[in-house]
Motif scaffolding. Structure first.
Motif, PDB file in Angstrom:
ATOM      1  N   TRP A 106     -20.097 -24.439  23.521  1.00 27.92           N
ATOM      2  CA  TRP A 106     -20.091 -23.064  23.047  1.00 27.92           C
ATOM      3  C   TRP A 106     -19.317 -22.155  24.001  1.00 27.92           C
ATOM      4  N   ASN A 107     -19.604 -22.270  25.294  1.00 27.61           N
ATOM      5  CA  ASN A 107     -18.941 -21.414  26.286  1.00 27.61           C
ATOM      6  C   ASN A 107     -17.438 -21.695  26.370  1.00 27.61           C
ATOM      7  N   ALA A 108     -17.076 -22.978  26.299  1.00 33.47           N
ATOM      8  CA  ALA A 108     -15.658 -23.338  26.371  1.00 33.47           C
ATOM      9  C   ALA A 108     -14.909 -22.802  25.155  1.00 33.47           C
ATOM     10  N   ALA A 109     -15.499 -22.982  23.968  1.00 30.99           N
ATOM     11  CA  ALA A 109     -14.848 -22.496  22.748  1.00 30.99           C
ATOM     12  C   ALA A 109     -14.782 -20.973  22.742  1.00 30.99           C
ATOM     13  N   ARG A 110     -15.836 -20.334  23.231  1.00 33.25           N
ATOM     14  CA  ARG A 110     -15.853 -18.866  23.286  1.00 33.25           C
ATOM     15  C   ARG A 110     -14.736 -18.355  24.202  1.00 33.25           C
ATOM     16  N   PHE A 111     -14.572 -19.015  25.363  1.00 33.96           N
ATOM     17  CA  PHE A 111     -13.491 -18.633  26.273  1.00 33.96           C
ATOM     18  C   PHE A 111     -12.139 -18.787  25.589  1.00 33.96           C
ATOM     19  N   ALA A 112     -11.957 -19.926  24.915  1.00 35.21           N
ATOM     20  CA  ALA A 112     -10.674 -20.193  24.270  1.00 35.21           C
ATOM     21  C   ALA A 112     -10.377 -19.165  23.174  1.00 35.21           C
ATOM     22  N   ILE A 113     -11.383 -18.875  22.348  1.00 39.65           N
ATOM     23  CA  ILE A 113     -11.182 -17.934  21.241  1.00 39.65           C
ATOM     24  C   ILE A 113     -10.904 -16.528  21.762  1.00 39.65           C
ATOM     25  N   LEU A 114     -11.654 -16.112  22.790  1.00 37.87           N
ATOM     26  CA  LEU A 114     -11.439 -14.783  23.361  1.00 37.87           C
ATOM     27  C   LEU A 114     -10.062 -14.653  24.012  1.00 37.87           C
ATOM     28  N   ARG A 204     -14.320 -30.915  14.554  1.00 37.04           N
ATOM     29  CA  ARG A 204     -14.437 -31.760  13.353  1.00 37.04           C
ATOM     30  C   ARG A 204     -15.102 -33.098  13.696  1.00 37.04           C
ATOM     31  N   LEU A 205     -14.684 -33.677  14.833  1.00 33.65           N
ATOM     32  CA  LEU A 205     -15.249 -34.971  15.231  1.00 33.65           C
ATOM     33  C   LEU A 205     -16.728 -34.856  15.583  1.00 33.65           C
ATOM     34  N   LEU A 206     -17.119 -33.734  16.188  1.00 34.46           N
ATOM     35  CA  LEU A 206     -18.507 -33.542  16.611  1.00 34.46           C
ATOM     36  C   LEU A 206     -19.415 -33.086  15.475  1.00 34.46           C
ATOM     37  N   HIS A 207     -18.834 -32.618  14.374  1.00 35.54           N
ATOM     38  CA  HIS A 207     -19.648 -32.000  13.318  1.00 35.54           C
ATOM     39  C   HIS A 207     -20.777 -32.889  12.786  1.00 35.54           C
ATOM     40  N   PRO A 208     -20.563 -34.193  12.570  1.00 34.81           N
ATOM     41  CA  PRO A 208     -21.688 -35.012  12.081  1.00 34.81           C
ATOM     42  C   PRO A 208     -22.864 -35.072  13.048  1.00 34.81           C
ATOM     43  N   PHE A 209     -22.595 -34.849  14.323  1.00 30.22           N
ATOM     44  CA  PHE A 209     -23.634 -34.964  15.344  1.00 30.22           C
ATOM     45  C   PHE A 209     -24.190 -33.609  15.776  1.00 30.22           C
ATOM     46  N   VAL A 210     -23.350 -32.565  15.727  1.00 35.21           N
ATOM     47  CA  VAL A 210     -23.750 -31.220  16.159  1.00 35.21           C
ATOM     48  C   VAL A 210     -23.328 -30.238  15.059  1.00 35.21           C
ATOM     49  N   PRO A 211     -24.004 -30.252  13.917  1.00 33.74           N
ATOM     50  CA  PRO A 211     -23.490 -29.526  12.748  1.00 33.74           C
ATOM     51  C   PRO A 211     -23.506 -28.002  12.849  1.00 33.74           C
ATOM     52  N   PHE A 212     -24.548 -27.423  13.428  1.00 32.28           N
ATOM     53  CA  PHE A 212     -24.685 -25.973  13.362  1.00 32.28           C
ATOM     54  C   PHE A 212     -23.759 -25.247  14.346  1.00 32.28           C
ATOM     55  N   VAL A 213     -23.738 -25.717  15.587  1.00 24.56           N
ATOM     56  CA  VAL A 213     -22.867 -25.099  16.587  1.00 24.56           C
ATOM     57  C   VAL A 213     -21.401 -25.254  16.192  1.00 24.56           C
ATOM     58  N   THR A 214     -21.014 -26.453  15.760  1.00 29.93           N
ATOM     59  CA  THR A 214     -19.616 -26.691  15.391  1.00 29.93           C
ATOM     60  C   THR A 214     -19.216 -25.868  14.176  1.00 29.93           C
ATOM     61  N   GLU A 215     -20.131 -25.681  13.217  1.00 36.39           N
ATOM     62  CA  GLU A 215     -19.830 -24.869  12.032  1.00 36.39           C
ATOM     63  C   GLU A 215     -19.486 -23.439  12.430  1.00 36.39           C
ATOM     64  N   ARG A 216     -20.309 -22.862  13.293  1.00 36.84           N
ATOM     65  CA  ARG A 216     -20.089 -21.482  13.700  1.00 36.84           C
ATOM     66  C   ARG A 216     -18.775 -21.347  14.488  1.00 36.84           C
ATOM     67  N   LEU A 217     -18.539 -22.264  15.409  1.00 36.07           N
ATOM     68  CA  LEU A 217     -17.339 -22.187  16.236  1.00 36.07           C
ATOM     69  C   LEU A 217     -16.076 -22.434  15.417  1.00 36.07           C
ATOM     70  N   TRP A 218     -16.127 -23.403  14.515  1.00 32.24           N
ATOM     71  CA  TRP A 218     -14.931 -23.766  13.742  1.00 32.24           C
ATOM     72  C   TRP A 218     -14.520 -22.658  12.793  1.00 32.24           C
ATOM     73  N   THR A 219     -15.485 -22.064  12.085  1.00 30.89           N
ATOM     74  CA  THR A 219     -15.145 -20.983  11.155  1.00 30.89           C
ATOM     75  C   THR A 219     -14.593 -19.772  11.912  1.00 30.89           C
ATOM     76  N   THR A 220     -15.116 -19.525  13.111  1.00 27.64           N
ATOM     77  CA  THR A 220     -14.598 -18.422  13.921  1.00 27.64           C
ATOM     78  C   THR A 220     -13.186 -18.721  14.412  1.00 27.64           C
ATOM     79  N   LEU A 221     -12.952 -19.962  14.825  1.00 24.05           N
ATOM     80  CA  LEU A 221     -11.640 -20.350  15.357  1.00 24.05           C
ATOM     81  C   LEU A 221     -10.568 -20.374  14.276  1.00 24.05           C
ATOM     82  N   THR A 222     -10.875 -20.971  13.127  1.00 17.31           N
ATOM     83  CA  THR A 222      -9.855 -21.222  12.107  1.00 17.31           C
ATOM     84  C   THR A 222      -9.867 -20.226  10.966  1.00 17.31           C
TER      85      THR A 222
END
Length: 399
Positions: A106-114, A204-222
């Motif tokens: 979450w923190n890494a993706a947040r840094f990247a998006i910001l 995308r690769l992590l989504h089957p294992f970590v669905p909720f966090v990846t969903e929020r990050l991916w929709t924000t990123l893309t």
């Protein structure tokens, strides 16, 4: 495909197969069986390997885990232990570690998006990429292929572990740190594109294992509708692995790691900057990454009146790097001497204990070989620590 525990193989699975063959015998071999593949998972046991039982009071409630660590962390923990046919000894430490992983992502993706990471911009041409860019995208392509193969073989634990180590150890701990230098320079837009596409694929690769966090990050990123209906990554846009770039980045990692260890031995705090001179043929090979090395290892450039108080040599693929630091005025000599003397006493105690066990023939005759080997390793480590700490104490000026 039927997913079930091995404990009901003959109670349930075999009966389903026989009833299918009998009841659908007029349909032919392919259609008469109720499933083509059987995935036999192990049983979940407590942290000591005991079967869970209400009477023993060792039952773990997944609802409690979801409340304490989150649904994603609970799911990721179960996936990391899902080796075919092997029981899983489950402890809360595992869930805490999975929660930490989700937080790291979450923190890494947040840094990247910001900082403008995006998938709207195409990846730069390979010849325009930095070595760090070619390294991370090449590694990502390799990881993608490995995960695809492992999922086809129902190796969920190995697939999850592969993603865990790549995401934490390579993407977050190294590439994002290297990209910080690019984001402040002329290659900023390229770094944003590489960060965006790398994160897109990892989520995308992590989504089957970590669905909720990846969903929020991916929709924000893309800006996409939902990761649930997104395509599985293919890696078609990723460049091929670049052995030269991988080797260079491995050298940078080794240099930074050794300098960090050296700084710790000198009693420097992790965030404390120290004046350092880097020279040698090995350094010339990685000179293009000097800014990143200094940033990651908290090193400042020396002035005209530089005086080295301590030094080491780090062996890299193309030669050694001489690392000279000036610690004058940066450490409390008295406090550092006390710390080292305490560490020396602990190492001497460990050496005495291990020597005692290795000198006891009765113990050597009865103890398993692997236990004896571990004690020998402990003994060698203690001896090396004593030599290192003693040398450091001798190098300290009088307080």
């Amino acid at each position: 495909m039927l997913s079930t525990g091995y404990d009901i193989l003959f109670f349930w699975v075999a009966r389903m197969m026989m009833f299918g063959l009998h009841g659908m015998r007029d349909r032919g071999a392919e259609e008469s069986v109720p499933f083509q593949h059987i995935y036999l998972h192990g049983l979940i046991r407590d942290q000591y390997g005991k079967k869970m039982s209400k009477s023993k009071g060792n039952v773990l409630d997944p609802i409690d885990w979801m409340d304490n660590y989150g649904a994603d962390a609970t799911r990721f923990t179960l996936a990391r232990g899902a080796n075919p046919g092997t029981d899983m000894a489950l402890a809360e430490d595992w869930a805490a570690g999975s929660r930490n992983f989700c937080t790291k992502l979450w923190n890494a993706a947040r840094f990247a998006i910001l900082n403008g990471a995006t998938t709207a911009r195409p990846l730069p041409a390979v010849e325009d990429m930095t070595e760090a860019d070619r390294w991370i995208l090449g590694r990502l392509g390799t990881v993608l292929s490995e995960v695809d193969e492992l999922l086809e073989e129902f190796q969920f634990a190995k697939a999850t572990n592969t993603l865990y180590h790549f995401t934490w150890g390579e993407l977050c701990d190294w590439y994002i740190e290297l990209a910080k230098v690019q984001l402040a320079g002329e290659k900023a837009d390229d770094a944003r594109a590489v960060l965006g596409h790398a994160l897109d694929t990892v989520l995308r690769l992590l989504h089957p294992f970590v669905p909720f966090v990846t969903e929020r990050l991916w929709t924000t990123l893309t800006g996409g509708t939902s990761l649930v209906v997104a395509d599985w990554p293919t890696g078609e846009l990723l460049p091929a692995a670049d052995p030269a770039a991988e080797g260079r980045i491995e050298d940078v990692q080794k240099l930074v790691t050794e300098v960090r260890r050296f700084r710790s031995d000198q009693g420097l705090k992790p965030g404390q900057k120290v004046v350092t001179r880097l020279t040698g043929p090995g350094f010339e090979a990685v000179a293009a990454h000097e800014e990143a090395v200094r940033s990651l290892a908290k090193l400042t450039e020396p002035g005209d009146e530089f005086t080295a108080t301590a030094s080491i040599e780090v062996a890299l693929a193309d030669g050694t790097v001489a690392v000279e630091v000036d610690t004058s005025g940066t450490i409390d000599v008295g406090a550092e001497r006390k710390r080292l003397e305490k560490d020396l006493a602990a190492a001497e105690k460990e050496l005495k204990q291990t020597d005692g066990k290795l000198g006891n023939q009765a113990f050597l005759d009865k103890a398993p070989a692997d236990v004896v080997d571990k004690i020998r390793v402990r003994r060698d480590t203690a001896a090396a620590d004593i030599e290192r700490i003693t040398a450091r104490l001798d190098s300290l000026p009088d307080s």
